[in-house]
Design an enzyme around this catalytic site. Structure first.
Site, PDB file in Angstrom:
ATOM      1  N   ASP A 152     -48.666 -10.442 -65.102  1.00 33.79           N
ATOM      2  CA  ASP A 152     -49.753  -9.824 -63.958  1.00 33.79           C
ATOM      3  C   ASP A 152     -49.760  -8.330 -63.780  1.00 33.79           C
ATOM      4  O   ASP A 152     -48.981  -7.722 -63.578  1.00 33.79           O
ATOM      5  CB  ASP A 152     -49.287 -10.608 -62.500  1.00 33.79           C
ATOM      6  CG  ASP A 152     -50.486 -10.740 -61.639  1.00 33.79           C
ATOM      7  OD1 ASP A 152     -51.629 -10.188 -61.761  1.00 33.79           O
ATOM      8  OD2 ASP A 152     -50.451 -11.379 -60.724  1.00 33.79           O
TER       9      ASP A 152
ATOM     10  N   SER B  67     -55.715 -10.553 -58.907  1.00 30.15           N
ATOM     11  CA  SER B  67     -55.209 -11.711 -59.970  1.00 30.15           C
ATOM     12  C   SER B  67     -56.003 -12.958 -60.024  1.00 30.15           C
ATOM     13  O   SER B  67     -56.042 -13.490 -61.222  1.00 30.15           O
ATOM     14  CB  SER B  67     -53.799 -12.061 -59.286  1.00 30.15           C
ATOM     15  OG  SER B  67     -52.911 -10.955 -59.348  1.00 30.15           O
TER      16      SER B  67
ATOM     17  N   HIS C  78     -50.042 -19.778 -56.871  1.00 26.71           N
ATOM     18  CA  HIS C  78     -50.655 -18.394 -56.740  1.00 26.71           C
ATOM     19  C   HIS C  78     -51.833 -18.223 -57.777  1.00 26.71           C
ATOM     20  O   HIS C  78     -52.285 -18.995 -58.330  1.00 26.71           O
ATOM     21  CB  HIS C  78     -49.534 -17.386 -57.276  1.00 26.71           C
ATOM     22  CG  HIS C  78     -49.808 -15.998 -56.840  1.00 26.71           C
ATOM     23  ND1 HIS C  78     -50.266 -15.189 -57.955  1.00 26.71           N
ATOM     24  CD2 HIS C  78     -49.412 -15.265 -55.878  1.00 26.71           C
ATOM     25  CE1 HIS C  78     -50.481 -14.078 -57.366  1.00 26.71           C
ATOM     26  NE2 HIS C  78     -49.973 -13.929 -56.196  1.00 26.71           N
TER      27      HIS C  78
ATOM     28  N   THR D  24     -52.858 -16.404 -60.226  1.00 28.22           N
ATOM     29  CA  THR D  24     -52.741 -16.248 -61.706  1.00 28.22           C
ATOM     30  C   THR D  24     -52.181 -17.679 -62.214  1.00 28.22           C
ATOM     31  O   THR D  24     -53.425 -18.130 -63.063  1.00 28.22           O
ATOM     32  CB  THR D  24     -51.499 -15.195 -62.111  1.00 28.22           C
ATOM     33  OG1 THR D  24     -51.853 -14.092 -61.177  1.00 28.22           O
ATOM     34  CG2 THR D  24     -51.536 -15.120 -63.641  1.00 28.22           C
TER      35      THR D  24
ATOM     36  N   GLU E 258     -33.679 -27.005 -48.918  1.00 21.22           N
ATOM     37  CA  GLU E 258     -32.686 -25.906 -49.360  1.00 21.22           C
ATOM     38  C   GLU E 258     -32.329 -25.049 -48.137  1.00 21.22           C
ATOM     39  O   GLU E 258     -31.421 -24.555 -47.749  1.00 21.22           O
ATOM     40  CB  GLU E 258     -33.034 -25.029 -50.221  1.00 21.22           C
ATOM     41  CG  GLU E 258     -32.193 -23.994 -50.866  1.00 21.22           C
ATOM     42  CD  GLU E 258     -32.752 -23.159 -51.999  1.00 21.22           C
ATOM     43  OE1 GLU E 258     -31.747 -22.426 -52.637  1.00 21.22           O
ATOM     44  OE2 GLU E 258     -33.706 -23.443 -52.383  1.00 21.22           O
TER      45      GLU E 258
END
Length: 303
Positions: A46, A96, A157, A159, A221
């Site tokens: 990127d 991006s 995202h 990209t 998590e």
């Protein structure tokens, strides 16, 4: 006149025609290897333009106590090199989303839009219909190939999402980030498109799992951290939805921890979805999925 060029830039065929002409010119100039490759991996750094590569080359040399410019990156040793313009049609400094659309779909787009032509205005859901453009991942899948997306950022995202999504705004990760008019207009969030647009992507590895789960759902998590809670207003569990659309008899595995990823016998897995919670950080801190050796080892078994 400028108006003519603006109209041309909104037509995907304008860009595809340019690409075909460039390829034909290259083939006339030299005799290229036209054998068919078994596998193809596109590494996308990127923001990795010519100046960034030059800076990396100089730094490499200086870290070896040399001047720097005389250094060679491994990519400098390749037998062939090509340059591609990935600018946005409406911005001098691109983002991006539009650049990934150019890189993966071959069509220039407006800043902040992903997987659509320049006929789409950022944030305007009602400009999207009919302006969707497909990516090399879709072309490969339609050609009977196995495909995958592996990223160090969130899988939704800008990209990576250009490979599968079509959105008037790169930030519409889940419906929780979308304005009411976009939801009412029928536009889909990017996480939903990941599951629905090309449901048979064999491998998806990255971050950003909170966009896959209902709003305020605790993270597996980090159950006590509010910032990691689910974001979906539609209350859907998209990981379960991802499982549900797989063909009968096929094995689909979802993992969020590297121990589970490395424990898989990949020869017996047809579809793999792995999501950590931490987007955009160096490999050693990628959360439960992270470690530099994970992805090369997994990819090596998949190819």
């Amino acid at each position: 006149p400028p108006e003519k060029w603006v109209l041309l830039e909104k037509d995907p065929e304008y860009w595809r025609g340019q690409a075909q002409e460039t390829l034909r010119d290259a083939l006339r100039l030299q005799r290229l290897n036209q054998n068919v490759a078994k596998n193809l991996i596109l590494f996308l750094g990127d923001g990795m333009g010519v100046s960034t590569v030059t800076a990396a080359r100089i730094l490499k040399g200086q870290l070896q106590n040399r001047k720097g410019e005389e250094s060679l990156l491994e990519m400098d040793k390749f037998p062939y090199v090509a340059l591609a313009k990935t600018y946005n049609t409406n911005a001098q400094v691109p983002d991006s989303a539009g650049t990934a659309t150019a890189y993966l779909c071959g069509v220039k787009a407006n800043e902040g839009t992903v997987g659509v032509s320049a006929g789409v205005t950022r944030d305007r859901c009602n400009t999207t219909k009919g302006q969707e453009v497909t990516s090399i991942l879709r072309w490969a899948k339609d050609g009977g190939k196995a495909v995958g997306i592996v990223t160090t950022t969130r899988v939704t995202h800008a990209t990576p999402s250009a490979a599968y999504a079509h959105s008037a705004n790169r930030d519409w990760y889940s419906d929780g980030e979308m304005p009411p008019d976009a939801l009412e207009g029928g536009c889909k969030d990017i996480a939903r498109q990941l599951v629905e647009n090309i449901p048979d992507i064999e491998v998806i590895l990255g971050g950003g799992r909170k966009y896959m789960f209902p709003k305020n759902a605790s993270d597996v998590e980090y159950p006590h951290e509010d910032k990691h809670r689910g974001t979906r207003l539609d209350r859907r569990d998209l990981v379960q939805a991802w499982h549900d659309v797989k063909p009968p008899g096929k094995v689909a595995k979802y993992v969020w921890h590297r121990r589970d990823l490395l424990a898989l016998n990949l020869s017996r897995v047809d579809f793999l979805l792995g999501e950590s919670q931490h987007p955009g950080v160096p490999w050693p801190q990628l959360g439960a999925l992270g470690e530099p050796l994970v992805c090369p080892r997994v990819l090596g078994q998949l190819l």
